[in-house]
Design a protein around this motif. Structure first.
Motif, PDB file in Angstrom:
ATOM      1  N   THR A 263      11.249   5.218   6.896  1.00 61.83           N
ATOM      2  CA  THR A 263      11.628   5.031   8.294  1.00 61.83           C
ATOM      3  C   THR A 263      10.714   4.014   8.954  1.00 61.83           C
ATOM      4  N   GLY A 264      11.277   3.245   9.863  1.00 59.67           N
ATOM      5  CA  GLY A 264      10.490   2.308  10.643  1.00 59.67           C
ATOM      6  C   GLY A 264       9.979   2.915  11.931  1.00 59.67           C
ATOM      7  N   LEU A 265      10.443   4.113  12.254  1.00 61.46           N
ATOM      8  CA  LEU A 265       9.960   4.803  13.443  1.00 61.46           C
ATOM      9  C   LEU A 265       8.531   5.277  13.194  1.00 61.46           C
ATOM     10  N   SER A 266       7.668   5.163  14.203  1.00 60.89           N
ATOM     11  CA  SER A 266       6.271   5.477  13.947  1.00 60.89           C
ATOM     12  C   SER A 266       5.520   5.706  15.244  1.00 60.89           C
ATOM     13  N   PRO A 267       4.523   6.594  15.220  1.00 60.11           N
ATOM     14  CA  PRO A 267       3.637   6.728  16.376  1.00 60.11           C
ATOM     15  C   PRO A 267       2.559   5.652  16.418  1.00 60.11           C
TER      16      PRO A 267
ATOM     17  N   SER B 212       0.820  -1.215   0.000  1.00 64.00           N
ATOM     18  CA  SER B 212       0.000   0.000   0.000  1.00 64.00           C
ATOM     19  C   SER B 212       0.852   1.263   0.000  1.00 64.00           C
ATOM     20  N   TYR B 213       0.198   2.379  -0.328  1.00 61.87           N
ATOM     21  CA  TYR B 213       0.814   3.704  -0.225  1.00 61.87           C
ATOM     22  C   TYR B 213      -0.259   4.681   0.223  1.00 61.87           C
ATOM     23  N   HIS B 214       0.053   5.491   1.263  1.00 57.71           N
ATOM     24  CA  HIS B 214      -0.946   6.414   1.798  1.00 57.71           C
ATOM     25  C   HIS B 214      -0.419   7.832   2.005  1.00 57.71           C
ATOM     26  N   GLY B 215       0.798   8.143   1.540  1.00 56.64           N
ATOM     27  CA  GLY B 215       1.284   9.506   1.653  1.00 56.64           C
ATOM     28  C   GLY B 215       2.673   9.588   2.246  1.00 56.64           C
ATOM     29  N   ARG B 216       3.141  10.829   2.462  1.00 55.66           N
ATOM     30  CA  ARG B 216       4.531  11.020   2.844  1.00 55.66           C
ATOM     31  C   ARG B 216       4.715  11.653   4.227  1.00 55.66           C
ATOM     32  N   SER B 217       3.641  11.850   5.001  1.00 57.04           N
ATOM     33  CA  SER B 217       3.798  12.362   6.357  1.00 57.04           C
ATOM     34  C   SER B 217       4.323  11.263   7.276  1.00 57.04           C
ATOM     35  N   PHE B 218       4.697  11.645   8.501  1.00 61.22           N
ATOM     36  CA  PHE B 218       5.271  10.692   9.451  1.00 61.22           C
ATOM     37  C   PHE B 218       4.297   9.555   9.744  1.00 61.22           C
ATOM     38  N   SER B 219       3.008   9.875   9.905  1.00 60.23           N
ATOM     39  CA  SER B 219       2.029   8.816  10.169  1.00 60.23           C
ATOM     40  C   SER B 219       1.730   8.018   8.906  1.00 60.23           C
ATOM     41  N   ALA B 220       1.670   8.688   7.752  1.00 65.93           N
ATOM     42  CA  ALA B 220       1.296   8.001   6.515  1.00 65.93           C
ATOM     43  C   ALA B 220       2.361   7.006   6.059  1.00 65.93           C
TER      44      ALA B 220
ATOM     45  N   SER C 279       4.217   5.385   7.957  1.00 64.44           N
ATOM     46  CA  SER C 279       4.239   4.281   8.913  1.00 64.44           C
ATOM     47  C   SER C 279       3.147   3.259   8.647  1.00 64.44           C
ATOM     48  N   ILE C 280       2.186   3.563   7.773  1.00 62.77           N
ATOM     49  CA  ILE C 280       1.171   2.587   7.377  1.00 62.77           C
ATOM     50  C   ILE C 280       1.291   2.239   5.898  1.00 62.77           C
ATOM     51  N   THR C 281       2.398   2.627   5.283  1.00 62.80           N
ATOM     52  CA  THR C 281       2.635   2.344   3.865  1.00 62.80           C
ATOM     53  C   THR C 281       3.361   1.017   3.728  1.00 62.80           C
ATOM     54  N   GLY C 282       2.720   0.072   3.026  1.00 59.44           N
ATOM     55  CA  GLY C 282       3.279  -1.266   2.909  1.00 59.44           C
ATOM     56  C   GLY C 282       4.203  -1.457   1.735  1.00 59.44           C
ATOM     57  N   ASN C 283       4.424  -0.407   0.946  1.00 58.50           N
ATOM     58  CA  ASN C 283       5.354  -0.462  -0.179  1.00 58.50           C
ATOM     59  C   ASN C 283       6.694   0.091   0.306  1.00 58.50           C
ATOM     60  N   ARG C 284       7.671  -0.789   0.461  1.00 60.27           N
ATOM     61  CA  ARG C 284       8.938  -0.420   1.094  1.00 60.27           C
ATOM     62  C   ARG C 284       9.631   0.741   0.393  1.00 60.27           C
TER      63      ARG C 284
END
Length: 426
Positions: A154-158, A134-142, A144-149
């Protein structure tokens, strides 16, 4: 190498990608065509990443923008904004979500970020289910839920993100199954995953994965998922940033291919609605949208100018039945490309719906991704007068084709002929 390119490299981050070995500066457009600084004309089969949805320089939209800019450009959400309210009324009615509320943003990334804020606040949980690839955007939260490596730096995430099978039909451990078996296996995977966690806030999913290479599950998969989610009280967020507004032809929203489940709890949109203006948003039923118990505004979301553009663009889309045009012309284009692909060993699959088409390339005789071929086709198509995109999970080996929804049959044939020459040259 142009002076503008050198200036770009001196001030823009290295990770802001540019297409083409010799990057192109687009100076103006009309209809489905654009021109570069050297005067070359191109048929646009990518629309600025599916954003020029109706047409370049659409008179109805440019007139609305000009007239509104002549009155007032900005006020923020601290004041009543007639164009924003009128657009919200239309989007709410079209969304299918009962008792809907609409919050406008400036991008799809921000829309998805807002959806995550709503879901986690509503459910009091930071656990999110997302789809692989998946791809959901380029913000810090987005990210972190993007499944396309390739798009998650970053693997850091809230958030605690768990990835589910189902977004890619023709690759992975369930690819050989029938559609019914595929859905059954993915539902079983979801059930198993939920057995190892608790208090998940939401599942976010693109009905057709955009950056992932225009892949999609069998119709009805998310309806089957919804039965499981509802038993656990988990919200469903449908990311319609690329699939919304009739682009898939068969449906106005991508979620409607899974309509047995009814509308999603939260729907996000952006890109095409502004026809190039920075306009996105979130639709949710009132209890979800109103769960935020802190102050919040948007400085730029739903500005008078972008909302006026959205209203004019949406009116044009509906009055000219561009969803129907996407279905008719897109269907013809897909069949034409499949006929071409049958004679090209490097094409693994032509897939898509409406005017959202992916051509996956592999090394002939294998299932191995062929990114060099995708880059070569991108370059050759540009030389032939056609702009396309690329993406996919496997090293961007998928050609992405998503023209403005007003594409004519003659223009579809023109683009297909250019692609035929470039693909055969492989």
């Amino acid at each position: 190498m142009s002076d503008l390119y050198e200036r770009h490299r001196a001030v823009i981050p290295d990770w802001v990608a540019l297409y083409y070995e010799d990057p192109v500066e687009i100076t103006h457009g009309e209809g489905r065509y654009v021109w570069d600084a050297a005067g070359n004309r191109y048929l646009d089969f990518f629309g600025g990443i599916l954003t020029t949805m109706t047409a370049h320089a659409l008179p109805e939209v440019t007139k609305a923008v000009s007239e509104q800019a002549g009155r007032i450009v900005h006020s923020s959400t601290l004041y009543l904004n007639r164009p924003m309210v009128e657009l919200a009324e239309r989007v709410a009615a079209l969304s299918g979500i009962p008792d809907a509320r609409v919050f406008f943003t400036t991008s799809g990334t921000e829309a998805n970020d807002t959806a995550l804020l709503l879901a986690t606040a509503y459910r009091r949980s930071n656990q999110i289910l997302a789809m692989r690839n998946s791809y959901h955007g380029r913000s810090f939260s987005a990210v972190s839920i993007t499944g396309n490596r390739a798009w998650s730096p970053t693997g850091l995430s809230p958030l605690q993100t768990l990835y589910v099978h189902g977004g890619v039909r023709t690759r992975g451990p369930y690819a050989a199954l029938s559609d019914a078996q595929f859905t059954e296996a993915c539902v079983a995977d979801l059930e198993d995953l939920l057995g190892h966690t608790h208090d998940v806030a939401a599942l976010i999913a693109e009905p057709v994965q955009g950056v992932g290479g225009f892949t999609s599950p069998p119709d009805g998969l998310y309806a089957a998922f919804r039965e499981v989610l509802d038993r656990h009280g988990i919200l469903w967020i449908s990311d319609e940033v690329q699939t919304g507004w009739g682009r898939t032809g068969d449906h106005f929203w991508g979620w409607q291919a899974h309509a047995a489940s009814g509308p999603p709890d939260i729907l996000t949109f952006a890109k095409g609605i502004g026809n190039g203006m920075s306009l996105g948003g979130v639709v949710a039923r009132a209890d979800v949208m109103n769960c935020i118990d802190a102050n919040s505004i948007s400085t730029f979301g739903g500005s008078p100018v972008t909302a006026a553009a959205g209203l004019a663009n949406l009116s044009y889309l509906l009055e000219h039945d561009l969803q129907g045009n996407a279905r008719r012309v897109g269907g013809l284009l897909i069949e034409r490309l499949r006929a071409i692909a049958a004679a090209v060993p490097a094409v693994r699959e032509v897939r898509g719906r409406g005017l959202m088409i992916g051509v996956e390339l592999v090394r002939p005789g294998t299932d191995e991704a062929f990114p060099e071929a995708a880059t070569a086709v991108l370059e050759a198509a540009r030389e032939g007068g056609l702009l396309i995109g690329k993406g996919g999970a496997h090293n961007t080996s998928v050609l992405r084709i998503a023209p403005p929804l007003s594409l004519t049959v003659a223009e579809a044939e023109e683009g297909a002929s250019i692609l035929e020459r470039t693909l055969r040259s492989l």
